[in-house]
Write a protein that holds these residues in place. Structure first.
Motif, mmCIF file in Angstrom:
data_model
loop_
_atom_site.group_PDB
_atom_site.id
_atom_site.type_symbol
_atom_site.label_atom_id
_atom_site.label_comp_id
_atom_site.label_asym_id
_atom_site.label_seq_id
_atom_site.Cartn_x
_atom_site.Cartn_y
_atom_site.Cartn_z
ATOM 1 N N TRP A 601 0.841 -1.200 0.000
ATOM 2 C CA TRP A 601 0.000 0.000 0.000
ATOM 3 C C TRP A 601 0.879 1.254 0.000
ATOM 4 N N THR A 602 0.445 2.258 -0.763
ATOM 5 C CA THR A 602 0.986 3.615 -0.674
ATOM 6 C C THR A 602 -0.205 4.569 -0.760
ATOM 7 N N PRO A 603 -0.003 5.836 -0.512
ATOM 8 C CA PRO A 603 -1.085 6.788 -0.766
ATOM 9 C C PRO A 603 -1.539 6.744 -2.226
ATOM 10 N N VAL A 604 -2.765 7.213 -2.456
ATOM 11 C CA VAL A 604 -3.304 7.294 -3.819
ATOM 12 C C VAL A 604 -2.354 8.094 -4.706
ATOM 13 N N LEU A 605 -2.216 7.662 -5.941
ATOM 14 C CA LEU A 605 -1.311 8.251 -6.928
ATOM 15 C C LEU A 605 0.148 8.108 -6.500
ATOM 16 N N GLY A 606 0.407 7.158 -5.622
ATOM 17 C CA GLY A 606 1.769 6.941 -5.163
ATOM 18 C C GLY A 606 2.657 6.406 -6.256
ATOM 19 N N ALA A 607 3.950 6.623 -6.121
ATOM 20 C CA ALA A 607 4.915 6.223 -7.137
ATOM 21 C C ALA A 607 5.006 4.707 -7.235
ATOM 22 N N THR A 608 5.488 4.251 -8.379
ATOM 23 C CA THR A 608 5.691 2.829 -8.600
ATOM 24 C C THR A 608 6.703 2.281 -7.602
ATOM 25 N N LEU A 609 6.395 1.115 -7.057
ATOM 26 C CA LEU A 609 7.322 0.445 -6.149
ATOM 27 C C LEU A 609 8.209 -0.488 -6.953
ATOM 28 N N THR A 610 9.494 -0.356 -6.803
ATOM 29 C CA THR A 610 10.426 -1.143 -7.610
ATOM 30 C C THR A 610 11.165 -2.199 -6.804
ATOM 31 N N ARG A 611 11.340 -1.989 -5.496
ATOM 32 C CA ARG A 611 12.112 -2.926 -4.687
ATOM 33 C C ARG A 611 11.248 -4.098 -4.250
ATOM 34 N N LEU A 612 11.823 -5.278 -4.303
ATOM 35 C CA LEU A 612 11.097 -6.476 -3.916
ATOM 36 C C LEU A 612 10.639 -6.406 -2.470
ATOM 37 N N ASP A 613 11.466 -5.840 -1.577
ATOM 38 C CA ASP A 613 11.117 -5.838 -0.162
ATOM 39 C C ASP A 613 9.990 -4.856 0.170
ATOM 40 N N ALA A 614 9.532 -4.087 -0.842
ATOM 41 C CA ALA A 614 8.383 -3.221 -0.610
ATOM 42 C C ALA A 614 7.081 -4.018 -0.581
ATOM 43 N N PHE A 615 7.115 -5.217 -1.142
ATOM 44 C CA PHE A 615 5.911 -6.041 -1.232
ATOM 45 C C PHE A 615 5.931 -7.096 -0.125
ATOM 46 N N THR A 616 4.753 -7.389 0.411
ATOM 47 C CA THR A 616 4.670 -8.287 1.558
ATOM 48 C C THR A 616 3.944 -9.571 1.197
ATOM 49 N N GLY A 617 4.379 -10.674 1.854
ATOM 50 C CA GLY A 617 3.666 -11.943 1.804
ATOM 51 C C GLY A 617 3.638 -12.585 0.440
ATOM 52 N N ASP A 618 3.423 -13.876 0.442
ATOM 53 C CA ASP A 618 3.198 -14.608 -0.793
ATOM 54 C C ASP A 618 1.702 -14.807 -0.964
ATOM 55 N N GLY A 646 -6.231 4.639 -0.677
ATOM 56 C CA GLY A 646 -4.849 4.215 -0.863
ATOM 57 C C GLY A 646 -4.659 3.512 -2.189
ATOM 58 N N ARG A 647 -3.408 3.388 -2.563
ATOM 59 C CA ARG A 647 -3.066 2.677 -3.793
ATOM 60 C C ARG A 647 -2.572 1.278 -3.434
ATOM 61 N N LEU A 648 -3.261 0.279 -3.956
ATOM 62 C CA LEU A 648 -2.863 -1.109 -3.763
ATOM 63 C C LEU A 648 -1.968 -1.522 -4.930
ATOM 64 N N HIS A 649 -0.699 -1.737 -4.638
ATOM 65 C CA HIS A 649 0.250 -2.202 -5.642
ATOM 66 C C HIS A 649 0.248 -3.719 -5.660
ATOM 67 N N VAL A 650 0.227 -4.276 -6.842
ATOM 68 C CA VAL A 650 0.241 -5.730 -7.016
ATOM 69 C C VAL A 650 1.429 -6.089 -7.895
#
Length: 678
Positions: A601-618, A646-650
């Motif tokens: 999760w980031t705020p709405v219109l949040g920047a792209t997440l590029t690092r693997l450790d930014a994402f949680t769980g399998d 919020g922005r849900l990154h997948v």
């Protein structure tokens, strides 16, 4: 150093004996009595870079002196013009040596007999650039009276806008060197043309090897095959080029020309495109070839290369160079960098016998100049019935004009797919392409699906403010709507850059949803003058796209979310803040891809997440085969405590690497008006 000092013609390279004539020339309008102004060639006289900035000037004159290098004694001296808009008459020492019509095609003049001794010589060029351009090939240049498509046209670019240079060659010389890959991609087929009266022998050598072929010239023609041992195929992943040095020897002397090509095959088979036998999905972007201070001339050679690099960085594998025969060095850089190219001539404005002739006059020079290029994989012709009065279905003469252009092109080069009228109303084409713009994400998705599954064969097209018509894919009953590759070759909407980023993500994912689509071309790479439709601004700076990364949208592997988004920043509404999103994978690699879906999760219109450790769980496991949309995998998530949006990154994570990513903006507040959701 003179501007654009690089050798202008890399596909027909005689750079060992050339001299640039770019730089300062005397200049005067036809109505001016003296040569009181100086223009910088090769920049159009409307541009700041030219030093003139004259607008709506119908006739002007250029003048400069030049000296033939002493080492060229005994050879023929030839003046070359890359392109002059629109009609040029050339004089050397007051002797007319050439007259050429057509603002985008090259021409030359043997000036030897007009030279006066060995001292300074004078060249004068008269240029006519009609204000009324409707019956001439002018592309996106504005006309008076205006074209029907004036709203998407730009400042005219008149006069000398590509390089001018001299070359020396013998009286018997190479006039053309056509290089094409053999059917088996294990040899280069050569067709050479020789001009002059002396008997001659041609030696063709594959540069860097001991392979050579010798052939006698018969009736000015040579046909030969150069075998290639251990052939290395050209592709975007490995843009390998084979250079051929051609040496012509006769009693008049020796002429040497270099050329190159790549071993590659482009085919339309059924509804798919194939490059070297492998399935190809076109991820294209429109590039109109304009620059802020220099008009349709690139400010320098690096700018041409930079535009290709910017397209590649945004995830595109093809550039559609729109309604313009671009500087041949652009094609050269595409060959070297591995960027696929859709090339097409400049458009006319209104339908007439003269405009049809002017349009067709570009076809043979286009193929002759750029046909050796491995990067060019699609030839375009007419665009959206421009020059055909937007009325192919209603006029058999216009149907014949579109079909005749296709037949002419294919008679010259049958090795590439061709599109006779890009956008709609096809009558004879190798690709069924369509241009569809829609501000509504919901109706966009429905219409794309209906076009591809055959539920409808037309769609709405806005031809002016408040003027919307429905255009059919086929312009005649004989044109098939099945069995050809489908490409959406223009799309992209939104007033602000954030809206355009939002539409880029959601509209492109709908195209990736359908396995029948062979590719797309987004409109467009950068803004031009009043047209603010680019991913970049006119200076090629990245705009605020609301956190959307074009490289993710256009990646080989992408995520397709089963969501009909509401509006930018409010894709999905949920009073509870809990969401369940079905996620599919579109994959265009050569091998299957699989992995777990992870979220962040980031705020709405949040920047792209590029690092693997930014994402949680399998999350759920998903697998996709090449060119087959995967089944859905359910991603469940809830907004963090205290968040109303919020922005849900997948992300799809495979072997510890993020291979695809997307996002959806979730909003819990449903009380305000959302806007049109039709």
């Amino acid at each position: 150093m003179s501007p654009r000092a690089e050798y202008p013609r890399p596909h027909f390279d005689r750079s060992h004996t050339w001299s640039s004539l770019n730089g300062d020339w005397d200049f005067r309008a036809d109505t001016e009595p003296g040569w009181d102004r100086t223009i910088t060639v090769p920049f159009a006289w409307e541009t700041p870079a030219s030093g003139i900035e004259a607008h709506w000037l119908p006739v002007a004159w250029y003048r400069r002196s030049f000296t033939v290098p002493a080492g060229w004694a005994g050879q023929r001296i030839v003046l070359h013009f890359g392109a002059v808009h629109h009609e040029a008459t050339v004089y050397v020492n007051d002797v007319e040596v050439a007259s050429h019509r057509g603002g985008y095609t090259p021409f030359e003049a043997d000036v030897t007999d007009a030279l006066d001794g060995t001292g300074p010589q004078q060249v004068v060029v008269r240029v006519s650039a009609p204000l009324d351009k409707r019956e001439i090939a002018h592309g996106k240049q504005r006309s008076i009276p205006r074209d029907d498509f004036d709203g998407v046209c730009f400042t005219p670019s008149s006069g000398i806008w590509q390089s001018v240079w001299m070359e020396a060659r013998p009286a018997t010389y190479l006039a053309a060197l056509r290089l094409r890959p053999a059917a088996g991609l294990d040899a280069i087929e050569v067709e050479a043309e020789v001009a002059g009266t002396a008997r001659a022998t041609l030696v063709l050598r594959l540069r860097g090897t001991d392979t050579s072929v010798t052939a006698d010239v018969e009736n000015g023609q040579v046909k030969a095959v150069i075998p290639v041992a251990g052939p290395r195929l050209w592709s975007p992943e490995d843009p390998h080029l084979y250079h051929v040095d051609a040496t012509l020897t006769s009693a008049d002397g020796t002429d040497t020309v270099g050329g190159y090509t790549g071993l590659r095959r482009i085919e339309a088979i059924g509804e798919n495109l194939y490059l070297n036998g492998a399935r190809l999905f076109v991820r294209g972007v429109l590039d109109q070839g304009y620059w802020p201070r220099t008009g349709i001339t690139a400010p320098d050679d690096a700018a041409l290369r930079r535009d290709i690099e910017l397209a590649a960085a945004a995830g595109y594998n093809l550039v559609r160079k729109h309604l313009k025969l671009e500087d041949p060095r652009f094609v050269h850089h595409a060959d070297v960098l591995g960027m696929l190219v859709w090339a097409e001539p400049a458009a006319t404005g209104r339908f007439s016998a003269d405009s049809v002739a002017a349009f067709e006059e570009q076809v043979a020079p286009m193929v002759e100049r750029d046909g050796n290029s491995p990067a060019i994989v699609i030839w375009g012709l007419y665009n959206e019935e421009w020059g055909l009065d937007w009325d192919i279905p209603g006029d058999p003469a216009k149907q014949r004009a579109a079909a005749a252009a296709y037949d002419l092109l294919k008679s010259i080069d049958a090795s590439r797919p061709a599109v006779e009228n890009s956008g709609w109303t096809h009558v004879k084409t190798d690709l069924l392409d369509w241009h569809y713009y829609d501000e509504s994400a919901a109706s966009w998705g429905r219409t794309v699906a209906a076009l591809l599954n055959g539920d409808q064969d037309d769609f709405p097209v806005g031809l002016g403010p408040g003027f919307v018509v429905r255009k059919k894919l086929a312009g005649t009953p004989e044109q098939t709507l099945r069995g050809l590759p489908n490409l959406n070759s223009e799309y992209g909407t939104g007033f602000t850059s954030v809206e355009r980023g939002w539409q880029l993500r959601w509209q492109t994912q709908e195209l990736r949803r359908h396995d029948r689509v062979a590719g797309y071309v987004y409109t467009e790479m950068y803004d031009i003058e009043h047209e603010s439709a680019g991913l970049l601004d006119f200076e090629r700076r990245l705009k605020d796209l609301g956190g959307v990364a074009p490289a993710d949208v256009n990646a080989t592997t992408t995520l397709v979310l089963d969501v009909v988004p509401v509006a930018p920043g409010r894709d999905l509404l949920s009073e509870s803040g809990e969401v369940s999103v079905p996620v599919r994978v579109s994959h265009h690699g050569s091998e299957p891809v699989s992995g777990h879906l992870r979220t962040a999760w980031t705020p709405v219109l949040g920047a792209t997440l590029t690092r693997l450790d930014a994402f949680t769980g399998d999350g759920p496991w998903v697998e996709a085969k090449p060119f087959l949309l995967s089944g859905p995998a359910e991603v469940r998530a809830a907004l963090p405590d205290g968040w109303s949006s919020g922005r849900l990154h997948v992300a799809l994570v495979s072997d510890g690497t993020v291979v695809a990513r997307s996002a959806v903006d979730v909003d819990t507040f449903t009380g305000r008006v959302i806007g049109d959701q039709h």
